[in-house]
Each structure stands twice: as structure tokens, then as C-alpha cells.
Design a protein around this motif. Structure first.
Motif, mmCIF file in Angstrom:
data_model
loop_
_atom_site.group_PDB
_atom_site.id
_atom_site.type_symbol
_atom_site.label_atom_id
_atom_site.label_comp_id
_atom_site.label_asym_id
_atom_site.label_seq_id
_atom_site.Cartn_x
_atom_site.Cartn_y
_atom_site.Cartn_z
ATOM 1 N N ASN A 40 24.446 129.602 45.767
ATOM 2 C CA ASN A 40 24.679 129.107 44.009
ATOM 3 C C ASN A 40 23.856 129.492 42.921
ATOM 4 O OD1 ASN A 40 25.760 126.383 45.107
ATOM 5 N ND2 ASN A 40 24.616 126.625 46.607
ATOM 6 N N VAL A 42 21.359 128.904 41.159
ATOM 7 C CA VAL A 42 20.700 128.589 41.266
ATOM 8 C C VAL A 42 19.789 129.511 42.324
ATOM 9 C CG1 VAL A 42 20.036 126.875 43.141
ATOM 10 C CG2 VAL A 42 18.737 126.645 41.504
ATOM 11 N N ASN A 132 26.408 121.201 45.239
ATOM 12 C CA ASN A 132 27.516 120.244 44.028
ATOM 13 C C ASN A 132 28.051 119.176 44.297
ATOM 14 O OD1 ASN A 132 27.313 123.837 43.095
ATOM 15 N ND2 ASN A 132 28.023 123.990 44.536
ATOM 16 N N THR A 135 24.884 116.830 42.922
ATOM 17 C CA THR A 135 25.073 117.216 41.065
ATOM 18 C C THR A 135 25.620 116.371 40.171
ATOM 19 O OG1 THR A 135 24.039 119.248 41.562
ATOM 20 C CG2 THR A 135 24.288 119.049 39.476
ATOM 21 N N LEU A 223 28.038 123.905 30.275
ATOM 22 C CA LEU A 223 26.907 123.843 30.115
ATOM 23 C C LEU A 223 26.779 124.710 28.099
ATOM 24 C CD1 LEU A 223 24.535 126.526 32.021
ATOM 25 C CD2 LEU A 223 24.680 123.964 32.242
ATOM 26 N N VAL A 241 23.891 119.766 33.333
ATOM 27 C CA VAL A 241 23.726 120.523 35.261
ATOM 28 C C VAL A 241 22.868 121.710 35.086
ATOM 29 C CG1 VAL A 241 25.785 119.084 35.258
ATOM 30 C CG2 VAL A 241 25.169 121.317 35.063
ATOM 31 N N ALA A 242 22.057 121.880 34.021
ATOM 32 C CA ALA A 242 21.093 122.759 34.330
ATOM 33 C C ALA A 242 19.816 122.512 33.210
ATOM 34 C CB ALA A 242 21.585 123.952 34.159
ATOM 35 N N SER A 245 19.334 123.173 29.244
ATOM 36 C CA SER A 245 20.513 123.006 28.606
ATOM 37 C C SER A 245 21.268 121.462 27.696
ATOM 38 C CB SER A 245 21.942 123.341 29.669
ATOM 39 O OG SER A 245 22.100 122.280 31.033
ATOM 40 N N ASN A 257 19.573 115.295 31.931
ATOM 41 C CA ASN A 257 19.783 116.129 32.549
ATOM 42 C C ASN A 257 19.743 115.942 33.838
ATOM 43 O OD1 ASN A 257 19.168 119.957 31.663
ATOM 44 N ND2 ASN A 257 18.388 119.446 33.440
ATOM 45 N N TRP A 259 18.501 116.475 37.202
ATOM 46 C CA TRP A 259 17.026 117.502 38.267
ATOM 47 C C TRP A 259 17.484 116.749 39.640
ATOM 48 C CZ3 TRP A 259 14.776 121.076 35.659
ATOM 49 C CH2 TRP A 259 14.047 120.834 34.498
#
Length: 312
Positions: A40, A42, A132, A135, A223, A241-242, A245, A257, A259
Motif C-alpha cells: 500500500n 502507506v 483499503n 478506509t 487527494l 483519506v490521507a 490532504s 480526515n 485516521w
């Protein structure tokens, strides 16, 4: 056993295949024999040092890599109920400050970070679900839109975006999907009502042509930030999602956001949806553990549909 670790930040070449001690599960923990580990974004920003520079993880001598795992239980610690050796599971390692990630032959996770693997799925397919899928689920929970509302999903053909489109449609939301022109058929099959090519010069205008007045909410998996915010109506909702961003909350829009946090019960629900064919598990390719650096090169090159998966 073998595991991929980082001893110094940098490019994919810093990923080191090392011999490490087999981890032992403590109270409330489960050890999983890893059959597949998702690759991923991350993982790449952990390896590069971006997260450390942002203050999201403390400096460490050794850093484990990998969040997603699918495999079989091979040991349980005291106090664990609901999991037994030999059981097929999926799980999420959501901590950055550990010596061992899921790029390994075995990994220990808290029992509440695990769920039964989707019935009928391969381990490689199952390994694309935890990070994923959770998230996407947690992003939609943050939006908190009632059925019948409209939602923009950017990056709708990607791993997070694809799950978001499917889960939004299952909640009765009407989805506008932003993706590459070549992905229109895919995102419509996932449940999108409207399609907006990401090549348009003005995302907000293009979305508002389909949804006059703007969508009720947006999940920004690509993003795009403020470019996507303009597609949302005043006092709507927007979820990034990041880390870093999320745009400024203009026009009374509620901005949040994700987390991400491990959630075994929620992951079990996602696993059941995947087993029923209502969530699509997409594998771009599988590589052996020793090819982790190659996987990161391909990840950073982009244009993948689905996730790369390492198979220890």
C-alpha cells in the motif's frame, strides 16, 4: 524467519530482507502465518521517511513494513476467543511504531484486529481488503450521509476508491465517480451513477453539471483537496483519506480526515460482503517476499488497478 524491515529511510532499495526472531503472541494476541501481504502507499511513505518527517512516527533503529495480512492462525495467546490454529484470517496492523510488519513469514496482531477471511477468496485477494476496505468504510461513516444523498468519489478506480463506490451504493447513496477515461465501465459496474473523467480541467464544474448545486459529500481518494471541495454543496461534508490532504473547511463544509484504525468486527462485515460478491477484490499482481523493492518501484510508478501482493 524472514521479514522485510527498514533500518534507514530512502527509496525501495532500503527495504531489507532480514532474518528475525519468530514473534510470540501475548495476552489477547494471535500469531498469523502470512500467506499474503498487501502493498500500500502507506508502506512507501513509511519506508521513505515521510511519516517520520511529519511527526507521525518516532525515529526507530528498525521499522517493520506492511499493514495488510491474510493467512492462517498458527498460535494464540492467553485470553483469545474466536480464533484457533488453522483458521483462515485477514487482519490489519495499524501501528507504525513496531519492529515487524506484515511483510514477513509470521506476524502477531491483537485479536480484535483480525476477522475470518472471505470465503471463496484466495489469500492474495483477501490481503487487498483490510486497509483499503476499512478506509472506505470509515470514510463513509465520517460523511454520515443518509440514503438518497449524493457523493463524489475521486480516484474511484483505485483500491480505496473502488471499495468506497461499492459501499456507498450499498448504503443507498448516489455516486459520482471521478476516474480515468478508460475506467468508466469499471466504476459504473461498481455502482457509480455518474462518471466524470479525471482529465477535465475543472472538476467542480464537471461534477455540478451532473449534480446541480453540488454533491452532498465527497470522499477524496485521489487527494485532490480544494479541487474536489468545490464540487460539494455548502454545508456538505468532505473526507480526505490521507494525512495532510484535507482542505480548509470553506462554505461551512464539514471536513474530516480518516485516521484509519483496525476494527475486527467491521472487517468481518466487509469480509462477508466480499464472500457474497458485493465487494470486489482486485489483485494487480503477486510477487515473492524478496521482491518487495520491485513491488515498491511498481507502486510508485502508478497506473495499477488493484493491489500488488507479496506472498511469503
Amino acid at each position: 524467519m524472514r521479514a522485510v524491515v527498514v533500518r534507514g529511510f530512502g527509496g525501495p532499495e532500503v527495504l531489507e530482507l532480514a532474518e528475525v526472531e519468530v514473534p510470540r503472541p501475548g495476552r489477547g494476541q494471535v500469531r498469523v502465518a502470512v500467506a499474503a501481504a498487501g502493498v500500500n502507499p502507506v508502506d512507501a511513505v513509511t519506508r521513505s521517511g515521510v511519516l517520520a518527517q511529519a511527526g507521525l512516527m518516532a525515529p526507530r533503529a528498525v521499522t517493520g513494513v506492511g499493514w495488510d495480512v491474510a493467512g492462517t492462525v498458527d498460535a494464540v495467546g492467553p485470553g483469545v476467543e474466536g480464533f484457533a490454529p488453522g483458521q483462515r484470517v485477514v487482519g490489519l496492523r495499524d501501528r507504525l511504531d513496531v519492529d515487524l510488519g506484515t511483510y514477513a513469514e509470521q506476524v502477531v496482531l491483537d485479536a480484535d484486529a483480525l476477522a475470518p477471511a472471505p470465503a471463496g477468496a484466495t489469500f492474495a485477494q483477501a490481503a487487498t481488503l483490510p486497509l483499503n476496505g476499512l478506509t472506505a468504510l470509515q470514510a463513509l461513516d465520517l460523511l454520515a450521509l443518509p440514503a438518497g444523498s449524493t457523493v463524489l468519489v475521486t480516484g474511484a478506480a483505485g483500491a480505496v476508491g473502488g471499495f468506497t463506490v461499492e459501499l456507498a451504493a450499498l448504503r443507498g447513496l448516489r455516486v459520482a465517480a471521478l476516474a480515468g477515461p478508460e475506467d468508466e465501465e469499471l466504476v459504473r459496474a461498481l455502482g457509480a451513477e455518474w462518471f466524470v473523467p479525471r482529465t477535465v480541467p475543472d472538476v467542480a464544474r464537471a461534477v455540478r453539471e451532473s449534480v446541480p448545486g453540488g454533491v452532498d459529500g465527497a470522499v477524496d481518494a485521489a487527494l485532490l483537496g480544494v479541487r474536489a471541495l468545490g464540487a460539494v454543496r455548502g454545508r456538505g461534508a468532505f473526507v480526505a483519506v490521507a494525512a495532510g490532504s484535507a482542505p480548509t473547511a470553506l462554505r461551512g463544509i464539514r471536513v474530516a480526515n480518516v485516521w484509519i484504525t483496525a476494527d475486527g468486527p467491521a472487517l468481518a462485515r466487509l469480509s462477508a460482503l466480499a464472500a457474497d460478491g458485493r465487494l470486489t477484490l482486485r489483485v494487480a499482481d503477486t510477487l515473492p517476499l524478496e521482491k518487495a523493492a520491485d513491488a515498491h518501484h511498481r507502486l510508485e510508478a502508478g497506473h495499477l488497478r488493484g493491489r500488488l501482493v507479496l506472498t511469503p
